[in-house]
Design an enzyme around this catalytic site. Sequence first.
Site, mmCIF file in Angstrom:
data_model
loop_
_atom_site.group_PDB
_atom_site.id
_atom_site.type_symbol
_atom_site.label_atom_id
_atom_site.label_comp_id
_atom_site.label_asym_id
_atom_site.label_seq_id
_atom_site.Cartn_x
_atom_site.Cartn_y
_atom_site.Cartn_z
ATOM 1 N N LYS A 13 0.833 -1.209 0.000
ATOM 2 C CA LYS A 13 0.000 0.000 0.000
ATOM 3 C C LYS A 13 0.864 1.254 0.000
ATOM 4 O O LYS A 13 0.646 2.177 -0.783
ATOM 5 C CB LYS A 13 -0.922 0.023 1.247
ATOM 6 C CG LYS A 13 -1.812 -1.188 1.358
ATOM 7 C CD LYS A 13 -2.683 -1.156 2.605
ATOM 8 C CE LYS A 13 -1.937 -1.223 3.917
ATOM 9 N NZ LYS A 13 -1.251 -2.510 4.165
ATOM 10 N N ARG A 88 -9.114 0.809 9.659
ATOM 11 C CA ARG A 88 -8.685 -0.570 9.871
ATOM 12 C C ARG A 88 -9.675 -1.350 10.713
ATOM 13 O O ARG A 88 -9.452 -2.516 10.987
ATOM 14 C CB ARG A 88 -7.362 -0.537 10.634
ATOM 15 C CG ARG A 88 -6.143 -0.844 9.782
ATOM 16 C CD ARG A 88 -5.003 -0.746 10.748
ATOM 17 N NE ARG A 88 -3.826 -1.425 10.380
ATOM 18 C CZ ARG A 88 -2.814 -0.836 9.744
ATOM 19 N NH1 ARG A 88 -2.920 0.401 9.319
ATOM 20 N NH2 ARG A 88 -1.717 -1.509 9.529
ATOM 21 N N ARG A 122 11.600 -6.525 4.056
ATOM 22 C CA ARG A 122 11.517 -5.060 4.033
ATOM 23 C C ARG A 122 12.588 -4.427 4.918
ATOM 24 O O ARG A 122 12.868 -4.878 6.016
ATOM 25 C CB ARG A 122 10.143 -4.591 4.523
ATOM 26 C CG ARG A 122 10.072 -3.057 4.607
ATOM 27 C CD ARG A 122 8.688 -2.532 4.714
ATOM 28 N NE ARG A 122 7.994 -3.026 5.892
ATOM 29 C CZ ARG A 122 6.715 -2.804 6.120
ATOM 30 N NH1 ARG A 122 5.987 -2.113 5.254
ATOM 31 N NH2 ARG A 122 6.141 -3.293 7.203
ATOM 32 N N ARG A 155 12.016 -2.814 10.689
ATOM 33 C CA ARG A 155 10.970 -2.401 11.615
ATOM 34 C C ARG A 155 10.748 -3.478 12.672
ATOM 35 O O ARG A 155 10.779 -4.664 12.373
ATOM 36 C CB ARG A 155 9.654 -2.177 10.848
ATOM 37 C CG ARG A 155 9.458 -0.757 10.392
ATOM 38 C CD ARG A 155 8.322 -0.584 9.413
ATOM 39 N NE ARG A 155 7.019 -1.086 9.843
ATOM 40 C CZ ARG A 155 5.878 -0.858 9.193
ATOM 41 N NH1 ARG A 155 5.896 -0.123 8.073
ATOM 42 N NH2 ARG A 155 4.738 -1.360 9.606
ATOM 43 N N ARG A 166 0.089 -9.425 13.265
ATOM 44 C CA ARG A 166 -0.531 -8.434 12.371
ATOM 45 C C ARG A 166 -1.483 -9.096 11.393
ATOM 46 O O ARG A 166 -2.536 -8.556 11.072
ATOM 47 C CB ARG A 166 0.560 -7.653 11.613
ATOM 48 C CG ARG A 166 1.280 -6.667 12.524
ATOM 49 C CD ARG A 166 2.605 -6.274 11.959
ATOM 50 N NE ARG A 166 2.492 -5.390 10.821
ATOM 51 C CZ ARG A 166 3.477 -5.172 9.953
ATOM 52 N NH1 ARG A 166 4.621 -5.795 10.087
ATOM 53 N NH2 ARG A 166 3.306 -4.330 8.963
#
Length: 209
Positions: A13, A88, A122, A155, A166
């Site tokens: 996103k 969300r 990532r 992260r 998550r």
Amino acid sequence: MKLIFLGPPGAGKGTLALRAVDILKVQQISTGSIFRAAVAAGSPLGLKVKAIMDAGKLVDDETTIALVKERLAMDDVQKGYILDGFPRTIPQAEALASFSTVDKVVNFDIPDSGVLERLGGRRVCRKCGYNFHVIFNKPSKEGICDTCGGEIYTREDDKPEAIQKRLEVYRAQTEPLIDFYRKKGLLVDIDARPLVDEIVIEFKKVLGV
Ligand code: AP5
């Protein structure tokens, strides 16, 4: 144009939002980035949300809604925006409807295997927040951001236990928004599996821009 980017963690996103803001000439509003900036600054908001984010859980609706409501009242987003990571939960979506209209909701469709591959690889710039990937989008110099020279890190919520959490949270609290917005006739689906350039082409096609 006022858009919501909806989809599981790591669907891409934020990456597409960076391209889409250029195409549409609107602002990206990423609640995740706002919270991360607050954590980095050590502000009262940052101190409140750090442990929640690190564990892969959601910040409470009241705090998140108040933050977005305030942001959407600003001048630079009156003509359009991309909401990346908000709403969300159903209460967040209902609150949003009370203070803004939305033109389309772009649903990023990707299987869990794709999420794991993207989040596991990532790497993020500590200074400007740009997202790299160890396979799909490597920095030219290891550990250094191409855009601003900042330090690149992993992260806390991209560690395996937090990724699982998550995904669970996404299934339980965010996925119901797909039906919520489909019933309102606002949802468009995007296959988020291809590389970014292909997704940009599909994005332009489905939105007619
Ligand atoms: P947030 O930052 O919003 O996390 P997220 O939704 O889990 O989304 P991500 O940023 O992880 O993924 P993305 O879909 O943007 O993927 P990206 O483009 O980076 O939220 C973080 C936390 O903040 C939440 O867990 C929660 O605690 C809190 N929070 C935020 N909003 C909230 C809300 N509304 N309510 C309550 N709490 C909230 O891409 C991922 C990787 O894949 C990158 O490495 C990228 O380079 C790579 N990649 C992207 N696209 C492609 C592609 N097409 N091909 C190959 N690689 C790709």
